[in-house]
Design a protein around this motif. Structure first.
Motif, mmCIF file in Angstrom:
data_model
loop_
_atom_site.group_PDB
_atom_site.id
_atom_site.type_symbol
_atom_site.label_atom_id
_atom_site.label_comp_id
_atom_site.label_asym_id
_atom_site.label_seq_id
_atom_site.Cartn_x
_atom_site.Cartn_y
_atom_site.Cartn_z
ATOM 1 N N ALA A 31 0.831 -1.206 0.000
ATOM 2 C CA ALA A 31 0.000 0.000 0.000
ATOM 3 C C ALA A 31 0.866 1.257 0.000
ATOM 4 C CB ALA A 31 -0.937 -0.009 1.201
ATOM 5 N N TYR A 32 1.946 1.259 0.771
ATOM 6 C CA TYR A 32 2.862 2.401 0.745
ATOM 7 C C TYR A 32 3.495 2.567 -0.639
ATOM 8 C CZ TYR A 32 2.788 3.215 5.807
ATOM 9 O OH TYR A 32 2.418 3.522 7.086
ATOM 10 N N THR A 33 3.799 1.471 -1.291
ATOM 11 C CA THR A 33 4.374 1.528 -2.637
ATOM 12 C C THR A 33 3.391 2.144 -3.622
ATOM 13 O OG1 THR A 33 5.722 -0.418 -2.178
ATOM 14 C CG2 THR A 33 5.370 0.138 -4.500
ATOM 15 N N ILE A 34 2.145 1.710 -3.564
ATOM 16 C CA ILE A 34 1.118 2.269 -4.454
ATOM 17 C C ILE A 34 0.946 3.757 -4.195
ATOM 18 C CG2 ILE A 34 -1.359 2.249 -4.988
ATOM 19 C CD1 ILE A 34 -1.248 -0.812 -4.487
ATOM 20 N N SER A 35 0.914 4.132 -2.940
ATOM 21 C CA SER A 35 0.766 5.538 -2.589
ATOM 22 C C SER A 35 1.948 6.354 -3.106
ATOM 23 C CB SER A 35 0.646 5.676 -1.071
ATOM 24 O OG SER A 35 0.439 7.013 -0.708
ATOM 25 N N GLY A 36 3.142 5.836 -2.951
ATOM 26 C CA GLY A 36 4.329 6.538 -3.435
ATOM 27 C C GLY A 36 4.353 6.672 -4.942
ATOM 28 N N LEU A 37 3.944 5.619 -5.636
ATOM 29 C CA LEU A 37 3.926 5.677 -7.103
ATOM 30 C C LEU A 37 2.927 6.715 -7.605
ATOM 31 C CD1 LEU A 37 4.221 1.882 -7.912
ATOM 32 C CD2 LEU A 37 5.871 3.657 -8.511
ATOM 33 N N TYR A 38 1.759 6.772 -6.977
ATOM 34 C CA TYR A 38 0.789 7.788 -7.386
ATOM 35 C C TYR A 38 1.236 9.181 -6.986
ATOM 36 C CZ TYR A 38 -2.698 4.774 -9.395
ATOM 37 O OH TYR A 38 -3.358 3.920 -10.228
ATOM 38 N N PHE A 39 1.956 9.298 -5.870
ATOM 39 C CA PHE A 39 2.491 10.599 -5.480
ATOM 40 C C PHE A 39 3.493 11.094 -6.525
ATOM 41 C CE2 PHE A 39 5.544 13.297 -3.214
ATOM 42 C CZ PHE A 39 4.688 14.280 -2.756
ATOM 43 N N MET A 40 4.321 10.178 -7.012
ATOM 44 C CA MET A 40 5.301 10.566 -8.034
ATOM 45 C C MET A 40 4.632 10.892 -9.371
ATOM 46 S SD MET A 40 8.656 8.196 -7.330
ATOM 47 C CE MET A 40 7.851 6.691 -7.822
ATOM 48 N N SER A 41 3.429 10.375 -9.593
ATOM 49 C CA SER A 41 2.754 10.643 -10.859
ATOM 50 C C SER A 41 1.842 11.868 -10.804
ATOM 51 C CB SER A 41 1.941 9.419 -11.293
ATOM 52 O OG SER A 41 0.828 9.248 -10.450
ATOM 53 N N LEU A 42 1.784 12.552 -9.671
ATOM 54 C CA LEU A 42 0.939 13.744 -9.581
ATOM 55 C C LEU A 42 1.298 14.823 -10.606
ATOM 56 C CD1 LEU A 42 0.154 14.351 -5.810
ATOM 57 C CD2 LEU A 42 -1.409 13.764 -7.640
ATOM 58 N N PRO A 43 2.580 15.040 -10.929
ATOM 59 C CA PRO A 43 2.853 16.028 -11.994
ATOM 60 C C PRO A 43 2.202 15.660 -13.332
ATOM 61 C CG PRO A 43 4.847 15.598 -10.765
ATOM 62 C CD PRO A 43 3.824 14.614 -10.284
ATOM 63 N N LEU A 44 2.126 14.365 -13.637
ATOM 64 C CA LEU A 44 1.454 13.951 -14.863
ATOM 65 C C LEU A 44 -0.046 14.253 -14.789
ATOM 66 C CD1 LEU A 44 1.698 12.567 -17.628
ATOM 67 C CD2 LEU A 44 1.187 10.425 -16.468
ATOM 68 N N PHE A 45 -0.645 14.014 -13.622
ATOM 69 C CA PHE A 45 -2.056 14.379 -13.450
ATOM 70 C C PHE A 45 -2.243 15.880 -13.660
ATOM 71 C CE2 PHE A 45 -2.435 10.295 -11.233
ATOM 72 C CZ PHE A 45 -3.675 9.864 -11.677
ATOM 73 N N TYR A 46 -1.273 16.674 -13.192
ATOM 74 C CA TYR A 46 -1.359 18.123 -13.358
ATOM 75 C C TYR A 46 -1.292 18.508 -14.835
ATOM 76 C CZ TYR A 46 -0.266 23.053 -13.238
ATOM 77 O OH TYR A 46 -0.281 24.398 -13.460
ATOM 78 N N VAL A 47 -0.379 17.893 -15.572
ATOM 79 C CA VAL A 47 -0.234 18.203 -16.996
ATOM 80 C C VAL A 47 -1.515 17.834 -17.745
ATOM 81 C CG1 VAL A 47 1.011 17.550 -19.102
ATOM 82 C CG2 VAL A 47 2.269 18.028 -17.006
ATOM 83 N N ILE A 48 -2.065 16.670 -17.436
ATOM 84 C CA ILE A 48 -3.298 16.237 -18.113
ATOM 85 C C ILE A 48 -4.456 17.159 -17.738
ATOM 86 C CG2 ILE A 48 -4.989 14.372 -18.306
ATOM 87 C CD1 ILE A 48 -2.645 12.424 -17.881
ATOM 88 N N ALA A 49 -4.551 17.531 -16.450
ATOM 89 C CA ALA A 49 -5.631 18.418 -16.010
ATOM 90 C C ALA A 49 -5.490 19.794 -16.653
ATOM 91 C CB ALA A 49 -5.619 18.536 -14.493
ATOM 92 N N ASP A 50 -4.267 20.279 -16.794
ATOM 93 C CA ASP A 50 -4.034 21.576 -17.417
ATOM 94 C C ASP A 50 -4.382 21.535 -18.899
ATOM 95 O OD1 ASP A 50 -3.164 24.281 -17.343
ATOM 96 O OD2 ASP A 50 -1.261 23.647 -18.264
ATOM 97 N N LYS A 51 -4.015 20.448 -19.546
ATOM 98 C CA LYS A 51 -4.287 20.295 -20.979
ATOM 99 C C LYS A 51 -5.790 20.186 -21.242
ATOM 100 C CE LYS A 51 -2.532 18.776 -25.063
ATOM 101 N NZ LYS A 51 -1.655 19.539 -25.893
#
Length: 159
Positions: A94-114
């Motif tokens: 669960a910590y691994t999944i949380s960390g992986l999604y935390f690292m992918s937040l910039p991608l979520f930002y780029v997609i949300a901005d686009k």
């Protein structure tokens, strides 16, 4: 007790099937569409795909450990060190999944901005919060189980 654990084991299998199907059939096409057509950055296809598969591996690891825990409950070995180890592994997954999604937040930002959809960032945050909640719950259960095993051994020594 076996009826309840059989139902829970079937539930775990039902949780695994759609994710496995999505990983095999849907994710390669979705990441290609996202990176090539939508973001116009084909170089992002493989890092995104690797991140999704890493998340899936951690997810299947947690499901396997939960299945193992249910098997221990079936064998009346719920209060054993094997159960503590299984809960510890669920916590790490669960910590691994949380960390992986935390690292992918910039991608979520780029997609949300686009897409001009700022609420999309909350989807990534929701995954992080859900995984952290599972990790915290597994930690609490692990500590309770360790205390119960310790009390059980003290009682056995007293008698």
């Amino acid at each position: 007790m076996k009826k309840q654990t059989i139902f829970l084991k079937l539930t775990l299998i039902l949780f695994a099937i759609p994710v496995l199907a999505l990983c095999i059939f849907g994710m390669p096409a979705m990441t290609e569409e996202l990176s090539v057509s939508y973001l116009k950055m084909p170089i992002l296809q493989y890092p995104v795909l690797i991140g999704i598969y890493a998340t899936a591996i951690a997810y299947f690891g947690a499901l396997y450990q939960a299945f193992k825990l249910l098997t221990l409950i079936d064998r009346n070995e719920a209060f054993s060190n094997l159960s503590v180890v299984a809960l510890k592994k669920v916590k790490y997954c669960a910590y691994t999944i949380s960390g992986l999604y935390f690292m992918s937040l910039p991608l979520f930002y780029v997609i949300a901005d686009k897409d001009d959809a700022p609420g999309l960032i909350f989807v990534g945050v929701a995954f992080i919060i859900a995984a952290m909640g599972i990790a915290i719950f597994a930690t609490i259960l692990q500590k309770l189980l360790e205390n119960a095993i310790e009390m059980k051994s003290e009682i056995e020594l007293t008698v």
